[in-house]
Motif scaffolding. Structure first.
Motif, PDB file in Angstrom:
ATOM      1  N   HIS A 152      19.735  -4.868  18.033  1.00  0.00           N
ATOM      2  CA  HIS A 152      18.875  -4.000  17.229  1.00  0.00           C
ATOM      3  C   HIS A 152      19.067  -4.236  15.732  1.00  0.00           C
ATOM      4  O   HIS A 152      18.139  -4.016  14.960  1.00  0.00           O
ATOM      5  CB  HIS A 152      19.090  -2.534  17.584  1.00  0.00           C
ATOM      6  CG  HIS A 152      18.511  -2.189  18.929  1.00  0.00           C
ATOM      7  ND1 HIS A 152      17.163  -2.161  19.164  1.00  0.00           N
ATOM      8  CD2 HIS A 152      19.094  -1.891  20.105  1.00  0.00           C
ATOM      9  CE1 HIS A 152      16.935  -1.851  20.424  1.00  0.00           C
ATOM     10  NE2 HIS A 152      18.095  -1.687  21.024  1.00  0.00           N
TER      11      HIS A 152
ATOM     12  N   ASP B 263      16.800  -7.311  15.251  1.00  0.00           N
ATOM     13  CA  ASP B 263      15.371  -7.057  15.455  1.00  0.00           C
ATOM     14  C   ASP B 263      15.128  -5.544  15.493  1.00  0.00           C
ATOM     15  O   ASP B 263      14.922  -4.959  16.556  1.00  0.00           O
ATOM     16  CB  ASP B 263      14.916  -7.709  16.759  1.00  0.00           C
ATOM     17  CG  ASP B 263      13.414  -7.735  16.910  1.00  0.00           C
ATOM     18  OD1 ASP B 263      12.717  -7.253  15.999  1.00  0.00           O
ATOM     19  OD2 ASP B 263      12.928  -8.245  17.934  1.00  0.00           O
TER      20      ASP B 263
ATOM     21  N   ASP C 195      12.633  -3.666  14.759  1.00  0.00           N
ATOM     22  CA  ASP C 195      11.320  -3.165  15.168  1.00  0.00           C
ATOM     23  C   ASP C 195      10.999  -3.423  16.636  1.00  0.00           C
ATOM     24  O   ASP C 195       9.887  -3.157  17.083  1.00  0.00           O
ATOM     25  CB  ASP C 195      10.225  -3.802  14.300  1.00  0.00           C
ATOM     26  CG  ASP C 195      10.292  -3.325  12.868  1.00  0.00           C
ATOM     27  OD1 ASP C 195      10.771  -2.195  12.651  1.00  0.00           O
ATOM     28  OD2 ASP C 195       9.871  -4.084  11.977  1.00  0.00           O
ATOM     29  N   TYR C 196      11.944  -3.928  17.414  1.00  0.00           N
ATOM     30  CA  TYR C 196      11.677  -4.280  18.803  1.00  0.00           C
ATOM     31  C   TYR C 196      11.177  -3.077  19.605  1.00  0.00           C
ATOM     32  O   TYR C 196      10.151  -3.172  20.290  1.00  0.00           O
ATOM     33  CB  TYR C 196      12.931  -4.856  19.461  1.00  0.00           C
ATOM     34  CG  TYR C 196      12.751  -5.133  20.932  1.00  0.00           C
ATOM     35  CD1 TYR C 196      12.088  -6.275  21.353  1.00  0.00           C
ATOM     36  CD2 TYR C 196      13.209  -4.242  21.893  1.00  0.00           C
ATOM     37  CE1 TYR C 196      11.897  -6.528  22.696  1.00  0.00           C
ATOM     38  CE2 TYR C 196      13.021  -4.490  23.236  1.00  0.00           C
ATOM     39  CZ  TYR C 196      12.368  -5.629  23.630  1.00  0.00           C
ATOM     40  OH  TYR C 196      12.172  -5.862  24.961  1.00  0.00           O
TER      41      TYR C 196
ATOM     42  N   ARG D 236       9.903  -0.215  18.580  1.00  0.00           N
ATOM     43  CA  ARG D 236       8.629   0.270  18.048  1.00  0.00           C
ATOM     44  C   ARG D 236       7.478  -0.625  18.517  1.00  0.00           C
ATOM     45  O   ARG D 236       6.427  -0.150  18.944  1.00  0.00           O
ATOM     46  CB  ARG D 236       8.696   0.300  16.527  1.00  0.00           C
ATOM     47  CG  ARG D 236       7.632   1.139  15.912  1.00  0.00           C
ATOM     48  CD  ARG D 236       7.883   1.285  14.413  1.00  0.00           C
ATOM     49  NE  ARG D 236       6.653   0.891  13.770  1.00  0.00           N
ATOM     50  CZ  ARG D 236       6.541   0.128  12.715  1.00  0.00           C
ATOM     51  NH1 ARG D 236       7.619  -0.329  12.138  1.00  0.00           N
ATOM     52  NH2 ARG D 236       5.395  -0.174  12.214  1.00  0.00           N
ATOM     53  N   HIS D 237       7.701  -1.922  18.487  1.00  0.00           N
ATOM     54  CA  HIS D 237       6.693  -2.884  18.949  1.00  0.00           C
ATOM     55  C   HIS D 237       6.410  -2.702  20.437  1.00  0.00           C
ATOM     56  O   HIS D 237       5.250  -2.718  20.865  1.00  0.00           O
ATOM     57  CB  HIS D 237       7.176  -4.305  18.665  1.00  0.00           C
ATOM     58  CG  HIS D 237       6.275  -5.366  19.194  1.00  0.00           C
ATOM     59  ND1 HIS D 237       6.462  -5.946  20.415  1.00  0.00           N
ATOM     60  CD2 HIS D 237       5.151  -5.926  18.667  1.00  0.00           C
ATOM     61  CE1 HIS D 237       5.503  -6.826  20.622  1.00  0.00           C
ATOM     62  NE2 HIS D 237       4.706  -6.833  19.580  1.00  0.00           N
TER      63      HIS D 237
END
Length: 114
Positions: free
Chosen positions: A45, A48, A50-51, A53-54
């Motif tokens: 995390h 990345d 925004d993983y 949220r994406h």
């Protein structure tokens, strides 16, 4: 037999599993494995952020049950939700671009079939 080494979590000495070998850094205790997993997730995390949220966004964007065989790909997307999230202009641009690409792909397939 591999050399014993200290666990990075509890610092107790253990013998690594033969299948894992030199890569094993923590012992097999459930609490140590859980902490190792927590740390690995935290590193992921950090790399990345925004993983999640994406993933949530794409799950809401693709309509449930849509996109089966023979359907139009653009119908599998919830365009109302896309407009709400990114705005009217951007969602319209993406939607129309997708339609143009779909028409070009269909025309190319028809030309190849002739």
């Amino acid at each position: 037999m591999l050399k014993a080494r200290p666990c990075l979590i509890c610092r107790k000495w253990f013998h690594p599993d033969r299948m894992v070998g030199e890569r094993q850094r923590v012992c097999g205790a459930p609490s140590c494995q859980k902490e190792r997993h927590r740390r690995a997730c935290a590193r992921f995390h950090d790399r990345d952020p925004d993983y999640d949220r994406h993933t949530r966004f794409t799950a809401k964007l693709v309509q449930v049950g849509a996109g089966g065989k023979g359907t139009v790909p653009a119908e599998a997307i919830d365009w109302r939700y896309a407009r709400k999230v990114v705005g009217l202009e951007i969602s319209a641009l993406v939607e129309e671009s997708g339609k143009v690409l779909l028409r070009q792909a269909r025309d190319a397939v028809l030309v190849q079939l002739k």
